[in-house]
Motif scaffolding. Structure first.
Motif, short mmCIF file in Angstrom:
data_model
loop_
_atom_site.label_atom_id
_atom_site.label_comp_id
_atom_site.label_asym_id
_atom_site.label_seq_id
_atom_site.Cartn_x
_atom_site.Cartn_y
_atom_site.Cartn_z
N THR A 294 0.77 -1.20 -0.20
CA THR A 294 -0.16 0.24 -0.04
C THR A 294 0.78 0.88 0.03
O THR A 294 2.00 1.23 0.78
N THR A 295 0.50 2.01 -1.06
CA THR A 295 1.72 3.46 -0.76
C THR A 295 0.15 4.40 -0.75
O THR A 295 -0.61 4.85 -1.35
N THR A 296 0.81 5.50 -0.01
CA THR A 296 -0.29 6.51 0.02
C THR A 296 0.58 7.88 0.27
O THR A 296 1.28 8.34 1.00
N VAL A 297 0.00 9.08 -0.66
CA VAL A 297 0.65 10.03 -1.08
C VAL A 297 1.19 11.38 0.79
O VAL A 297 -0.09 11.63 0.67
N GLY A 298 2.13 11.97 0.19
CA GLY A 298 2.38 12.66 1.65
C GLY A 298 1.79 13.54 0.81
O GLY A 298 1.26 14.57 -0.53
N SER A 299 2.31 14.81 2.53
CA SER A 299 2.04 16.83 1.44
C SER A 299 2.63 16.42 -0.21
O SER A 299 1.60 18.55 -0.52
N GLY A 300 3.65 15.84 -0.02
CA GLY A 300 4.89 16.77 -1.59
C GLY A 300 3.88 16.32 -3.08
O GLY A 300 4.45 16.94 -3.77
N GLY A 301 3.06 15.51 -2.54
CA GLY A 301 2.57 15.36 -3.97
C GLY A 301 3.75 13.68 -4.64
O GLY A 301 4.52 13.89 -4.03
N ALA A 302 2.68 13.32 -5.57
CA ALA A 302 3.59 12.04 -6.78
C ALA A 302 3.27 12.67 -7.72
O ALA A 302 2.32 12.34 -8.24
N SER A 303 4.09 12.22 -9.20
CA SER A 303 3.90 12.21 -10.04
C SER A 303 3.13 10.82 -10.70
O SER A 303 2.82 10.77 -11.38
N SER A 304 2.90 10.07 -10.30
CA SER A 304 3.02 8.64 -10.26
C SER A 304 3.06 7.50 -9.13
O SER A 304 4.00 8.09 -8.08
N ILE A 305 2.50 6.26 -9.09
CA ILE A 305 2.45 5.78 -8.39
C ILE A 305 3.68 3.88 -8.84
O ILE A 305 2.85 3.77 -10.28
N THR A 306 3.79 3.56 -7.85
CA THR A 306 4.80 2.26 -8.76
C THR A 306 4.76 1.09 -7.87
O THR A 306 4.71 1.59 -6.63
N PHE A 307 3.96 -0.21 -7.97
CA PHE A 307 4.63 -1.48 -7.94
C PHE A 307 5.56 -2.43 -8.42
O PHE A 307 5.54 -2.43 -9.37
N SER A 308 6.73 -2.34 -7.62
CA SER A 308 7.58 -3.63 -8.26
C SER A 308 7.97 -4.72 -7.22
O SER A 308 7.21 -4.90 -6.01
N SER A 309 9.07 -5.50 -7.81
CA SER A 309 9.02 -6.78 -7.30
C SER A 309 8.24 -7.09 -7.61
O SER A 309 7.62 -8.11 -5.61
N ILE A 310 6.91 -7.31 -8.18
CA ILE A 310 5.77 -8.67 -7.41
C ILE A 310 5.94 -9.66 -8.09
O ILE A 310 6.34 -10.24 -8.98
N GLN B 282 1.54 0.78 -16.89
CA GLN B 282 2.63 1.14 -18.06
C GLN B 282 3.04 0.07 -16.85
O GLN B 282 2.76 -0.02 -15.87
N LEU B 283 3.25 -1.59 -17.76
CA LEU B 283 3.63 -2.69 -17.04
C LEU B 283 5.04 -2.41 -17.79
O LEU B 283 5.66 -2.74 -18.58
N ASN B 284 5.75 -3.18 -16.19
CA ASN B 284 7.36 -3.18 -16.17
C ASN B 284 7.98 -2.06 -17.49
O ASN B 284 8.90 -2.98 -18.11
N SER B 285 7.24 -1.17 -16.62
CA SER B 285 8.40 0.09 -17.64
C SER B 285 8.44 0.26 -18.83
O SER B 285 8.82 0.91 -19.17
N ASP B 286 7.53 -0.72 -19.62
CA ASP B 286 7.83 -0.35 -20.91
C ASP B 286 6.68 0.72 -21.57
O ASP B 286 5.87 1.51 -21.45
N THR B 287 7.21 1.66 -21.84
CA THR B 287 7.14 3.01 -22.36
C THR B 287 6.78 2.91 -24.75
O THR B 287 6.58 3.73 -24.64
N THR C 214 6.31 -5.40 -12.54
CA THR C 214 6.37 -3.61 -11.85
C THR C 214 4.69 -3.50 -12.55
O THR C 214 4.79 -3.46 -14.12
N ILE C 215 4.09 -1.95 -11.74
CA ILE C 215 3.04 -1.92 -12.44
C ILE C 215 3.08 -0.14 -11.50
O ILE C 215 3.21 0.58 -10.68
N THR C 216 3.41 0.52 -12.48
CA THR C 216 2.97 2.18 -13.08
C THR C 216 2.63 2.62 -13.29
O THR C 216 1.81 2.88 -14.08
N ILE C 217 1.15 3.69 -11.77
CA ILE C 217 0.40 3.84 -12.62
C ILE C 217 0.42 5.72 -12.74
O ILE C 217 1.10 6.05 -11.52
N SER C 218 -0.43 6.38 -13.43
CA SER C 218 0.42 7.91 -13.35
C SER C 218 -1.40 7.91 -13.77
O SER C 218 -2.04 7.62 -14.35
#
Length: 190
Positions: free
Chosen positions: A37-53, A77-82, A169-173
Motif C-alpha cells: 500500500t502506498t499513500t501520497v504525502g503532502s508534496g504530491g507524487a507524479s506516479s505510483i509504482t508497485f515493483s518486485s511483484i 504501464q507494465l514493466n516500465s514499457d513505454t 512492475t506496475i506504474t500508475i500516473s
C-alpha cells in the motif's frame, strides 16, 4: 444453525469442493493477499509504482482512491514499457451522456478516474488478469468513478499489453500530480 463449510479435496454432492462439517470456515476460494500500500504525502507524487511483484498469484488487483490537481484519467504501464504496445477500450457515463471508444498502439492503457484538487476523490478497482502467465498477452479490466456534487461519472475500462512477460512492475500516473492522501493498495488473488 448456520451452514459451515470447509475445503475438501474434490467435489462432494455437487458443491464444487465445499463440504459441510462442524469446523470453522477456512476462507473463500480466490482469496486476496495484501502485497503493498502506498499513500501520497503532502508534496504530491507524479506516479505510483508497485515493483518486485511476486509471480505466485493468479491475478492482481489494485484498489485506489485519488485526486489530482487537474485532469481525470489514470493510466498504467507494465514493466516500465513505454513503447506503443498497449490497446484500450472505455465506456463512460455521466448520468446525462455516455461515450465509448477504443485506442490501439498507445504507450499505456486506461485504468481509472480521479477526482480533482477542489473536489472529492475518485475511486478505482483495477484487475490485471493472469499477470504471471508467460504464454499470453496481459489484459486488465477496471471500474472507477468520481462524484462532484451531482456532476460525477462512472467508467469501465479494459486494457491490453502486447507482451508475454510476467508483470513485475506496475506504474500508475495521470494528467497531473497525485494530491495528498491519494492511496493505492496492491493485492494478489489466489
Amino acid at each position: 444453525m448456520p451452514l459451515i463449510a470447509s475445503r475438501a479435496g474434490g467435489a462432494v454432492g455437487g458443491f464444487g469442493g465445499l463440504v459441510t462439517f462442524g469446523v470453522p470456515y477456512l476462507g473463500p476460494f480466490g482469496s486476496y493477499d495484501s502485497l503493498a500500500t502506498t499513500t501520497v504525502g503532502s508534496g504530491g507524487a507524479s506516479s505510483i509504482t508497485f515493483s518486485s511483484i511476486p509471480a505466485t498469484y493468479k491475478h492482481l488487483q489494485i484498489r485506489g482512491i485519488s485526486k489530482m490537481s487537474s485532469g481525470a484519467s489514470l493510466v498504467a504501464q507494465l514493466n516500465s514499457d513505454t513503447g506503443n504496445n498497449y490497446a484500450r477500450h472505455y465506456l463512460n457515463g455521466s448520468g446525462s451522456a455516455v461515450a465509448a471508444g477504443a485506442n490501439a498502439s498507445f504507450s499505456n492503457f486506461f485504468v481509472g478516474t480521479t477526482g480533482n484538487a477542489t473536489s472529492t476523490f475518485g475511486a478505482s478497482v483495477i484487475d490485471i488478469l493472469d499477470y504471471a502467465n508467460t504464454n499470453k498477452y496481459k489484459t486488465s479490466r477496471s471500474f472507477s468513478g468520481a462524484d462532484a456534487n451531482g456532476s460525477g461519472f462512472v467508467q469501465f475500462f479494459s486494457g491490453l499489453w502486447m507482451n508475454t512477460a510476467a508483470v513485475t512492475t506496475i506504474t500508475i500516473s495521470g494528467d497531473s500530480n497525485f494530491q495528498e492522501y491519494s492511496s493505492f493498495s496492491l493485492y494478489g488473488v489466489k
